[in-house]
Design an enzyme around this catalytic site. Sequence first.
Site, PDB file in Angstrom:
ATOM      1  N   GLU A  60       0.960  -1.177  -0.004  1.00  0.00           N
ATOM      2  CA  GLU A  60       0.013  -0.048  -0.022  1.00  0.00           C
ATOM      3  C   GLU A  60       0.895   1.533  -0.104  1.00  0.00           C
ATOM      4  O   GLU A  60       0.444   2.264  -0.577  1.00  0.00           O
ATOM      5  CB  GLU A  60      -1.018  -0.022   1.286  1.00  0.00           C
ATOM      6  N   PRO A 266      11.943 -13.949  -0.401  1.00  0.00           N
ATOM      7  CA  PRO A 266      10.916 -14.107   0.452  1.00  0.00           C
ATOM      8  C   PRO A 266      10.314 -12.826   0.741  1.00  0.00           C
ATOM      9  O   PRO A 266      11.019 -11.843   0.652  1.00  0.00           O
ATOM     10  CB  PRO A 266      11.431 -14.860   1.732  1.00  0.00           C
ATOM     11  N   ARG A 267       8.939 -12.946   0.852  1.00  0.00           N
ATOM     12  CA  ARG A 267       8.234 -11.723   1.193  1.00  0.00           C
ATOM     13  C   ARG A 267       8.626 -10.893   2.789  1.00  0.00           C
ATOM     14  O   ARG A 267       8.630  -9.775   2.699  1.00  0.00           O
ATOM     15  CB  ARG A 267       6.610 -11.885   1.164  1.00  0.00           C
ATOM     16  N   MET A 307      15.679  -5.781   1.929  1.00  0.00           N
ATOM     17  CA  MET A 307      14.435  -5.183   2.078  1.00  0.00           C
ATOM     18  C   MET A 307      14.709  -3.883   1.061  1.00  0.00           C
ATOM     19  O   MET A 307      15.766  -3.444   0.993  1.00  0.00           O
ATOM     20  CB  MET A 307      14.053  -4.778   3.110  1.00  0.00           C
ATOM     21  N   GLY A 308      13.362  -3.535   0.457  1.00  0.00           N
ATOM     22  CA  GLY A 308      13.432  -2.303  -0.490  1.00  0.00           C
ATOM     23  C   GLY A 308      14.085  -2.325  -1.641  1.00  0.00           C
ATOM     24  O   GLY A 308      14.459  -1.202  -2.358  1.00  0.00           O
ATOM     25  N   GLU A 309      14.524  -3.640  -2.333  1.00  0.00           N
ATOM     26  CA  GLU A 309      15.113  -3.656  -3.399  1.00  0.00           C
ATOM     27  C   GLU A 309      14.632  -4.413  -4.517  1.00  0.00           C
ATOM     28  O   GLU A 309      15.069  -4.817  -5.353  1.00  0.00           O
ATOM     29  CB  GLU A 309      16.657  -4.496  -3.161  1.00  0.00           C
ATOM     30  N   ASN A 333       2.037  -8.197  -5.733  1.00  0.00           N
ATOM     31  CA  ASN A 333       1.776  -7.193  -6.879  1.00  0.00           C
ATOM     32  C   ASN A 333       2.527  -7.570  -8.039  1.00  0.00           C
ATOM     33  O   ASN A 333       3.504  -7.584  -8.335  1.00  0.00           O
ATOM     34  CB  ASN A 333       2.390  -5.817  -6.399  1.00  0.00           C
ATOM     35  N   GLU A 336       4.350  -4.625 -10.619  1.00  0.00           N
ATOM     36  CA  GLU A 336       5.610  -4.240 -10.545  1.00  0.00           C
ATOM     37  C   GLU A 336       6.627  -4.946 -11.483  1.00  0.00           C
ATOM     38  O   GLU A 336       7.354  -4.015 -12.389  1.00  0.00           O
ATOM     39  CB  GLU A 336       6.370  -4.223  -9.120  1.00  0.00           C
TER      40      GLU A 336
END
Length: 423
Positions: A60, A266-267, A307-309, A333, A336
């Site tokens: 989100e 992994p998420r 994370m964030g990549e 998603n 993306e």
Amino acid sequence: MLPIIYRALWQIAPPLIQYYLRKRARKNPAYLQHWDERFGAAYPNPVQRPIWIHAVSVGETRAAQPLIAALQRHFPDAPLLITQMTPTGRATAQNLYPNAQCRYLPYDRADWVAQFMREHQPIFGVIMETEIWANLFQAAHRANIPLFLANARLSEQSLRGYRKVRSLISPALATLSGCLAQTADDAERLSQLGAANVQVCGNSKYDITPPESAYILADAFRQKIGNRRVFLAASLREKDGVDEADLIVQAWQQIGKTDALLILVPRHPERFQAAFDAAKKLGFSVQKRSENNQVHPETQIWIGDSMGEMFAYYLAADMAFVGGSLVDTGCQNIIEPLSCGKPVLFGQSVYNFQTACTGALLAQAAVQVRDATELVQTVARWLANPREYADFAMNAADFVVQHRGASERMADFVAQCVWQKAA
């Protein structure tokens, strides 16, 4: 009667929620941080008269990016307040918006959310997706703060569930200044539930483009990987003891002789080590992204433990599977990787992105598979026939371009409503 029961439940719920958060913290200690924000403590130095965006978690928050940019063009002097419910969502917001105030939204107890409104006095609020909190909506209404649902979606299954508590939900939705739905079907279902001022605007996730930093990082990834084709399995989920990473590495044993590199991402960070261990147990040569080393030619699986990549992983890949779809969590998603011009694969559970998945299949930008075995078989076919996945990649980029513009439509509508209310 139901609203009275709801208010009463919130008087006894906090200890149960605290127990739940402590349980989550066993795997992710960040759930114990900023505890007071969730439970009604006064917030120090609250930002005043901000644009307020509520984005529950990572997805989100990223979906809000193009909408925030459009809203800031309408309200250039307003500060930004972003609220979340998860540590990963909070970390994402802080990374994307270092000048914004980022905090957890208090749980939906009437006095806590009323205090939140008094502390910040937002110019308006935007709730991303379909987070319906009865006391929060009523508190905004009583404080005369325009509130909007943006990127709103509602499945038929969710509609049936909400109808069971309609006496609670419908009055809350009726207080909205606008409900900005993704599709006409979503708009119809939200209207049936009592949402006010429903508009069809599309999905802001199509407006997201990879930042320049993602291209730079993707180039660095490719330099580490070398001249090898890359299959990315992204946002992998686990449910009821079944981990998509396990399913995929087991099926990857059937890939045959290939120099292609499998990247597993992994998420949730607590699953990083589990993915690594699963691959090692089956005898694969494995490395971790966090080691920041060159990927050895003999390495078969690279664990994306960062994370964030995600955009960088997508840009570095030749083809991508989107997780949450082999286990029944509704798919992550898919837009993306499509926006990165990558051919996409996903499983059977797609209710969170049903419209996007259906459209991508019709556009021949994606392929749906029954299970991990069919997934690996499809990847093997693509690796043997690069022209086939190249066609899917071209269709993916075209598909995304055709669906852009939702963020500007939503921002225009919000700004018009806010200015009319202030006049």
